[in-house]
Motif scaffolding. Structure first.
Motif: not given
Length: 129
Positions: A3-30
């Motif tokens: 339970s605890t590990m999955i909840s940390f994974q969900a929070m971390f994944s939420c943050l990583m989805i957000c940051l990777s989407g942000y980085a995708l929009i800000r990417a300079r090269t293909s």
């Protein structure tokens, strides 16, 4: 146990989805865009798979109860009927996998994680203006 590990994974994944989407929009090269896009998809899959599996467990437990009632149980011996009765009482509450003591692993949880990720992403976009 998980339970605890999955909840940390969900929070971390939420943050990583957000940051990777942000980085995708800000990417300079293909090349960077492709890398962030596949990382973004991987993080979505990492969140989706446990939610889908939890949803399937709930559906199958409900289906099992229906199949139990639909079976030919009146023809069983008394001991088997008692066992089926005990089993059916236990199945009245569907099997639910939880994490973080509150959230259930289901498909709705996946959409909630993606929604929270988008909200964080929107805040990041707004601060850049």
């Amino acid at each position: 146990m998980f339970s605890t590990m999955i909840s940390f994974q969900a929070m971390f994944s939420c943050l990583m989805i957000c940051l990777s989407g942000y980085a995708l929009i800000r990417a300079r090269t293909s090349e960077d865009s492709i890398r962030f896009f596949f990382f973004f998809l991987g993080m979505l899959y990492e969140v989706f798979f446990p939610c889908y599996a939890g949803n399937e467990v709930v559906e199958k437990s409900e289906e099992l109860l229906f199949n139990l009632y639909s079976s030919n149980w009146p023809e069983l011996d008394t001991h088997s009927k008692k066992m089926l009765l005990t089993f059916s009482i236990r199945l009245n509450d569907p099997i639910i996998i939880k994490f973080g003591f509150i959230k259930r692993l289901r498909l709705r949880t996946f959409t909630e994680v993606v929604d929270i990720s988008y909200k964080i992403y929107a805040v990041l976009q707004r601060t850049q203006k």
